[in-house]
Scaffold this active site. Structure first.
Site, mmCIF file in Angstrom:
data_model
loop_
_atom_site.group_PDB
_atom_site.id
_atom_site.type_symbol
_atom_site.label_atom_id
_atom_site.label_comp_id
_atom_site.label_asym_id
_atom_site.label_seq_id
_atom_site.Cartn_x
_atom_site.Cartn_y
_atom_site.Cartn_z
ATOM 1 N N LYS A 201 0.824 -1.211 0.000
ATOM 2 C CA LYS A 201 0.000 0.000 0.000
ATOM 3 C C LYS A 201 0.870 1.278 0.000
ATOM 4 O O LYS A 201 2.085 1.196 -0.053
ATOM 5 C CB LYS A 201 -0.941 -0.034 1.208
ATOM 6 C CG LYS A 201 -1.882 -1.252 1.200
ATOM 7 C CD LYS A 201 -2.901 -1.113 0.104
ATOM 8 C CE LYS A 201 -3.760 -2.328 -0.199
ATOM 9 N NZ LYS A 201 -4.000 -3.350 0.761
HETATM 10 C C1 LIG Z 1 -9.989 -3.568 -0.988
HETATM 11 C C2 LIG Z 1 -9.315 -4.204 0.184
HETATM 12 N N1 LIG Z 1 -9.991 -4.315 1.329
HETATM 13 C C3 LIG Z 1 -9.422 -4.874 2.414
HETATM 14 C C4 LIG Z 1 -8.142 -5.350 2.402
HETATM 15 C C5 LIG Z 1 -7.575 -5.994 3.609
HETATM 16 O O1 LIG Z 1 -6.474 -5.296 4.125
HETATM 17 P P1 LIG Z 1 -5.333 -6.052 4.950
HETATM 18 O O2 LIG Z 1 -4.513 -6.831 3.997
HETATM 19 O O3 LIG Z 1 -4.553 -4.908 5.576
HETATM 20 O O4 LIG Z 1 -6.012 -6.878 5.966
HETATM 21 C C6 LIG Z 1 -7.398 -5.262 1.238
HETATM 22 C C7 LIG Z 1 -6.019 -5.773 1.204
HETATM 23 O O5 LIG Z 1 -5.295 -5.741 0.300
HETATM 24 C C8 LIG Z 1 -7.994 -4.669 0.090
HETATM 25 O O6 LIG Z 1 -7.323 -4.580 -1.058
#
Ligand SMILES: Cc1ncc(COP(=O)(O)O)c(C=O)c1O
Length: 402
Positions: A201
């Protein structure tokens, strides 16, 4: 005579790859300042739930222009917390997009509620307002738009609809930290906004997430939920010389550590420069690829400044002799770490088996998925990396062009 890229033998057929080392689709950038910030915390009294939490949360809230910012151990935990803070319960429905990472819809399932998918618009692949309207029932409690690839969903009409129907909007902005919607920073527009700090990110804490909100009660619920359902935290109690605490609801241990928050704070200082680099790369990609016959670039709508977490492209299937899997393998053989975002969530085996979904129910998302390819996009890419991606894309698509 210089041969056009498309005439060169593909690496997958034994030719020379465009680059010698593998270029991933996303990658963190960690500098000396980040390392020192983490080391300082490691040498301090508090390596978790200490002073860095507030510092990071306050700086983050200021950046996005929200009243409250509540950190979580991941974007997924943050989504779960937001759905809890919205009081989502067994029997409720939450409308979201199939064109997302499964965590978006899973957060609804964690609370015993049902995710209802609404198809996307073909231009941005963001949730389509008409489809959302069609899916609203008496059971609908929340809408979760996702800012696909870093382009904010059309938030104003979604918020208007939510107000009319008394629904809560949780914006999944895991792709769109730093994006602007009609001049407004993503993070203070919807009832709650969720971010992720996964290494691919815009900034990272290793694993980590954040929910921002302007609502005091939701912020209290979010803080309680990430700490077992207990009011306050151990450091506050220690400072007041108290030991007594009460668990008032069933929560989780979803706390982000001070180690992660120190890294996040240091990274936040570089966010503007990271965004600027991603925007430059996107501009370069778009100008280099827009003339390629059969290539479909996503639309950037008026009054939108995307954050470019991803750079997905699509192609007209009839313009090429090969489908996505062959083109994907050919690009990988050129050492370009392409990826695919996303398999529409309803097509995952778990969702098919549990809810009986089958192909054809969300035609726009499904058709997009058939030709989606994500090109590498991260702020640490060099100009040469960007050139390599463009060269390989031209070489491979040129080769299979009909
Ligand atoms: C659109 C979206 N929502 C939620 C998440 C979940 O985030 P995390 O990987 O920090 O748990 C991601 C992860 O890439 C994502 O792309």
């Amino acid at each position: 005579m210089v041969r056009a890229r498309s005439e060169e033998r593909l690496a997958i057929d034994g030719g020379r790859p465009v680059r010698q080392s593998f270029l991933p689709y996303g990658h963190q950038s960690i500098d000396e300042e980040d390392i020192l910030a983490v080391v300082k915390v490691l040498q301090s009294d508090w390596i978790t739930t200490g002073p860095k939490i507030n510092e990071f949360e306050e700086a983050f809230a200021r950046y996005v222009g929200a009243k409250h910012s509540v950190s979580f151990s991941s974007g997924t935990a943050a989504l779960h917390g937001a759905a809890y803070a919205a009081d989502l319960k067994l029997g409720d429905e939450a409308i979201t997009t199939p064109m997302t990472f499964c965590a978006t819809a899973n957060s609804v399932l964690y609370l015993g509620a049902t995710p209802i998918f609404a198809d996307v618009s073909p231009d941005t692949l963001n949730i389509d307002l008409k489809e959302v309207k069609n899916r609203i029932t008496k059971k609908t409690k929340i809408i979760i738009p996702v800012d696909y690839a870093g382009h904010p969903a059309d938030l104003d009409p979604i918020m208007e609809l939510a107000e009319e129907k008394e629904l809560i909007v949780i914006e999944d902005a895991c792709h769109s930290l730093g994006a602007r919607y009609k001049g407004k920073q993503v993070g203070g527009i919807c009832d709650m906004t969720v971010f992720s700090f996964h290494p691919v990110k815009h900034i990272t804490t290793g694993e980590g997430g954040m929910v921002t909100t302007n609502d005091d009660e939701m912020a209290t619920r979010l803080r309680r939920f990430r700490n077992h359902g207990i009011e306050g935290d151990a450091r506050q109690r220690q400072a007041k010389g108290e030991w007594y605490y009460e668990m008032v609801d069933l929560g989780y241990n979803y706390r982000l550590t001070d180690i992660g928050c120190a890294l996040g704070l240091s990274q936040l200082g570089k966010l503007d420069q990271n965004l600027a680099r991603r925007r430059d790369i996107a501009t370069y990609y778009r100008s280099a690829l827009k003339g390629l016959p059969g290539i479909i670039l996503s639309t950037v709508q008026r009054d939108i400044l995307p954050a470019w977490h991803l750079f997905p492209i699509r192609f007209k299937r009839s313009s090429f002799s090969a489908g996505r899997s062959v083109i994907f393998a050919a690009l990988r053989a050129e050492n370009i770490g392409v990826n695919v975002h996303y398999i529409p969530v309803h097509l995952h085996p778990y969702y098919r088996q549990r809810f009986g979904y089958h192909s054809g129910e969300y035609p726009i998302a499904e058709a997009a998925y058939e030709t989606l390819i994500t090109l590498p996009m991260f702020h640490g890419m060099t100009d040469q990396d960007v050139e390599d991606v463009i060269d390989a894309t031209k070489k491979v698509f040129g080769h299979y062009s009909t």
